[in-house]
Design a protein around this motif. Structure first.
Motif, PDB file in Angstrom:
ATOM      1  N   VAL A  38       0.817  -1.215   0.000  1.00  0.00           N
ATOM      2  CA  VAL A  38       0.000   0.000   0.000  1.00  0.00           C
ATOM      3  C   VAL A  38       0.853   1.268   0.000  1.00  0.00           C
ATOM      4  O   VAL A  38       0.523   2.234  -0.675  1.00  0.00           O
ATOM      5  CB  VAL A  38      -0.994  -0.012   1.190  1.00  0.00           C
ATOM      6  N   VAL A  39       1.968   1.281   0.728  1.00  0.00           N
ATOM      7  CA  VAL A  39       2.796   2.489   0.813  1.00  0.00           C
ATOM      8  C   VAL A  39       3.983   2.456  -0.152  1.00  0.00           C
ATOM      9  O   VAL A  39       4.834   3.337  -0.124  1.00  0.00           O
ATOM     10  CB  VAL A  39       3.312   2.720   2.257  1.00  0.00           C
ATOM     11  N   MET A  40       4.036   1.455  -1.019  1.00  0.00           N
ATOM     12  CA  MET A  40       5.148   1.320  -1.965  1.00  0.00           C
ATOM     13  C   MET A  40       4.834   2.028  -3.281  1.00  0.00           C
ATOM     14  O   MET A  40       3.672   2.314  -3.586  1.00  0.00           O
ATOM     15  CB  MET A  40       5.450  -0.152  -2.210  1.00  0.00           C
ATOM     16  N   THR A  41       5.864   2.301  -4.050  1.00  0.00           N
ATOM     17  CA  THR A  41       5.705   2.836  -5.398  1.00  0.00           C
ATOM     18  C   THR A  41       5.725   1.653  -6.358  1.00  0.00           C
ATOM     19  O   THR A  41       6.662   0.845  -6.330  1.00  0.00           O
ATOM     20  CB  THR A  41       6.837   3.821  -5.743  1.00  0.00           C
ATOM     21  N   ILE A  42       4.684   1.555  -7.185  1.00  0.00           N
ATOM     22  CA  ILE A  42       4.545   0.431  -8.113  1.00  0.00           C
ATOM     23  C   ILE A  42       4.467   1.002  -9.522  1.00  0.00           C
ATOM     24  O   ILE A  42       3.613   1.845  -9.816  1.00  0.00           O
ATOM     25  CB  ILE A  42       3.284  -0.395  -7.794  1.00  0.00           C
ATOM     26  N   ARG A  43       5.363   0.544 -10.379  1.00  0.00           N
ATOM     27  CA  ARG A  43       5.352   0.950 -11.788  1.00  0.00           C
ATOM     28  C   ARG A  43       5.241  -0.294 -12.653  1.00  0.00           C
ATOM     29  O   ARG A  43       5.882  -1.308 -12.374  1.00  0.00           O
ATOM     30  CB  ARG A  43       6.650   1.673 -12.156  1.00  0.00           C
ATOM     31  N   TRP A  44       4.443  -0.178 -13.713  1.00  0.00           N
ATOM     32  CA  TRP A  44       4.370  -1.218 -14.738  1.00  0.00           C
ATOM     33  C   TRP A  44       4.826  -0.598 -16.047  1.00  0.00           C
ATOM     34  O   TRP A  44       4.354   0.475 -16.438  1.00  0.00           O
ATOM     35  CB  TRP A  44       2.950  -1.764 -14.871  1.00  0.00           C
ATOM     36  N   PHE A  45       5.751  -1.275 -16.710  1.00  0.00           N
ATOM     37  CA  PHE A  45       6.300  -0.825 -17.983  1.00  0.00           C
ATOM     38  C   PHE A  45       5.926  -1.807 -19.079  1.00  0.00           C
ATOM     39  O   PHE A  45       5.888  -3.016 -18.852  1.00  0.00           O
ATOM     40  CB  PHE A  45       7.835  -0.785 -17.931  1.00  0.00           C
ATOM     41  N   LYS A  46       5.687  -1.281 -20.273  1.00  0.00           N
ATOM     42  CA  LYS A  46       5.653  -2.104 -21.486  1.00  0.00           C
ATOM     43  C   LYS A  46       6.865  -1.650 -22.275  1.00  0.00           C
ATOM     44  O   LYS A  46       6.939  -0.486 -22.676  1.00  0.00           O
ATOM     45  CB  LYS A  46       4.382  -1.914 -22.296  1.00  0.00           C
ATOM     46  N   GLY A  47       7.824  -2.506 -22.428  1.00  0.00           N
ATOM     47  CA  GLY A  47       9.091  -2.089 -23.008  1.00  0.00           C
ATOM     48  C   GLY A  47       9.735  -1.079 -22.068  1.00  0.00           C
ATOM     49  O   GLY A  47       9.910  -1.341 -20.881  1.00  0.00           O
ATOM     50  N   THR A  48      10.023   0.107 -22.578  1.00  0.00           N
ATOM     51  CA  THR A  48      10.628   1.151 -21.742  1.00  0.00           C
ATOM     52  C   THR A  48       9.604   2.189 -21.290  1.00  0.00           C
ATOM     53  O   THR A  48       9.935   3.073 -20.508  1.00  0.00           O
ATOM     54  CB  THR A  48      11.759   1.861 -22.504  1.00  0.00           C
ATOM     55  N   GLU A  49       8.367   2.076 -21.772  1.00  0.00           N
ATOM     56  CA  GLU A  49       7.328   3.059 -21.438  1.00  0.00           C
ATOM     57  C   GLU A  49       6.623   2.686 -20.134  1.00  0.00           C
ATOM     58  O   GLU A  49       6.115   1.570 -19.979  1.00  0.00           O
ATOM     59  CB  GLU A  49       6.292   3.134 -22.557  1.00  0.00           C
ATOM     60  N   CYS A  50       6.565   3.633 -19.201  1.00  0.00           N
ATOM     61  CA  CYS A  50       5.817   3.426 -17.967  1.00  0.00           C
ATOM     62  C   CYS A  50       4.334   3.620 -18.295  1.00  0.00           C
ATOM     63  O   CYS A  50       3.902   4.721 -18.628  1.00  0.00           O
ATOM     64  CB  CYS A  50       6.252   4.401 -16.877  1.00  0.00           C
ATOM     65  N   ASN A  56       1.887   6.821  -3.474  1.00  0.00           N
ATOM     66  CA  ASN A  56       1.161   7.549  -2.426  1.00  0.00           C
ATOM     67  C   ASN A  56      -0.351   7.508  -2.639  1.00  0.00           C
ATOM     68  O   ASN A  56      -1.045   8.503  -2.433  1.00  0.00           O
ATOM     69  CB  ASN A  56       1.643   8.999  -2.352  1.00  0.00           C
ATOM     70  N   GLY A  57      -0.857   6.375  -3.091  1.00  0.00           N
ATOM     71  CA  GLY A  57      -2.288   6.211  -3.306  1.00  0.00           C
ATOM     72  C   GLY A  57      -2.809   6.869  -4.571  1.00  0.00           C
ATOM     73  O   GLY A  57      -3.995   6.784  -4.867  1.00  0.00           O
ATOM     74  N   GLN A  58      -1.933   7.535  -5.330  1.00  0.00           N
ATOM     75  CA  GLN A  58      -2.320   8.205  -6.571  1.00  0.00           C
ATOM     76  C   GLN A  58      -1.917   7.338  -7.764  1.00  0.00           C
ATOM     77  O   GLN A  58      -0.899   6.656  -7.724  1.00  0.00           O
ATOM     78  CB  GLN A  58      -1.641   9.575  -6.679  1.00  0.00           C
ATOM     79  N   VAL A  59      -2.723   7.418  -8.830  1.00  0.00           N
ATOM     80  CA  VAL A  59      -2.491   6.601 -10.015  1.00  0.00           C
ATOM     81  C   VAL A  59      -2.289   7.492 -11.233  1.00  0.00           C
ATOM     82  O   VAL A  59      -3.008   8.475 -11.419  1.00  0.00           O
ATOM     83  CB  VAL A  59      -3.703   5.657 -10.248  1.00  0.00           C
ATOM     84  N   THR A  60      -1.315   7.125 -12.063  1.00  0.00           N
ATOM     85  CA  THR A  60      -1.098   7.773 -13.352  1.00  0.00           C
ATOM     86  C   THR A  60      -1.071   6.678 -14.411  1.00  0.00           C
ATOM     87  O   THR A  60      -0.362   5.679 -14.249  1.00  0.00           O
ATOM     88  CB  THR A  60       0.246   8.540 -13.374  1.00  0.00           C
ATOM     89  N   GLU A  61      -1.858   6.872 -15.477  1.00  0.00           N
ATOM     90  CA  GLU A  61      -1.924   5.902 -16.568  1.00  0.00           C
ATOM     91  C   GLU A  61      -1.410   6.553 -17.842  1.00  0.00           C
ATOM     92  O   GLU A  61      -1.703   7.715 -18.114  1.00  0.00           O
ATOM     93  CB  GLU A  61      -3.360   5.431 -16.780  1.00  0.00           C
ATOM     94  N   SER A  62      -0.673   5.812 -18.642  1.00  0.00           N
ATOM     95  CA  SER A  62      -0.119   6.317 -19.890  1.00  0.00           C
ATOM     96  C   SER A  62      -1.215   6.458 -20.959  1.00  0.00           C
ATOM     97  O   SER A  62      -2.241   5.770 -20.907  1.00  0.00           O
ATOM     98  CB  SER A  62       0.962   5.350 -20.386  1.00  0.00           C
ATOM     99  N   VAL A  63      -0.967   7.332 -21.928  1.00  0.00           N
ATOM    100  CA  VAL A  63      -1.887   7.520 -23.055  1.00  0.00           C
ATOM    101  C   VAL A  63      -2.092   6.171 -23.758  1.00  0.00           C
ATOM    102  O   VAL A  63      -1.145   5.429 -23.988  1.00  0.00           O
ATOM    103  CB  VAL A  63      -1.317   8.562 -24.048  1.00  0.00           C
TER     104      VAL A  63
END
Length: 169
Positions: A38-50, A56-63
């Motif tokens: 819950v308090v960790m930073t989690i990133r998912w990449f496809k190739g080199t693109e995040c 911090n409980g906030q989400v950002t999604e790529s185009v």
């Protein structure tokens, strides 16, 4: 000399996930031992693109992934950092990498995503077959050529089974 204590590792269930176009898929990734993410930073990449960032409980999604990618939020407490991808498209095929950061520790794990071989039902033919008018009900999915994996079992099949209701007229 400081020593880094690896409090967790990332594990994946499969090296490669297979999914049918239009279906949803989970790219499985878990913390081991089970640790709250819950308090960790989690990133998912496809190739080199995040394509997905949870911080911090906030989400950002790529185009191109808006509304199609998410974590299973209630599962974060149990260390499940799997990515759910909705409405699989052929352009989603590729290698995905999960990265989890907590303090000084950064761990990564990768999983592939492939299109499953199979069939797409043509409903006009299905209806005709139910009436005994047509013997062929499935046609190959355009762009998916049969390969050796298509013969390995139902988990690689895109076929859909539908109950046939008798006419009540």
């Amino acid at each position: 000399m400081s020593r880094v204590n690896n409090a967790f590792q990332l594990t994946t269930a499969e090296d490669t996930e297979r999914v049918c176009p239009g279906h949803d898929v989970n790219l499985h990734c878990h913390l081991s031992p089970k640790t709250s993410a819950v308090v960790m930073t989690i990133r998912w990449f496809k190739g080199t693109e995040c394509i997905y960032l949870y911080k911090n409980g906030q989400v950002t999604e790529s185009v191109g992934y808006e509304g199609r990618v998410s974590l299973i939020t209630p599962e974060l407490e149990r260390g499940n950092v799997s990515l759910r991808l909705r409405d699989f498209r052929r352009s989603d095929v590729g290698r995905y990498r999960c990265q989890v950061v907590h303090g000084e520790q950064k761990e990564e794990a990768a999983v592939g995503l492939e299109a499953a071989s199979g069939s797409r039902l043509d409903f006009a033919r299905l209806y005709g077959a139910a009436l005994g008018q047509v013997s062929e009900v499935a046609q190959p999915e355009p762009g998916l050529e049969p390969d050796s994996t298509s013969l390995q079992g139902p988990e690689n099949s895109c076929a859909t089974t539908l109950p046939i209701q008798p006419d009540r007229a």
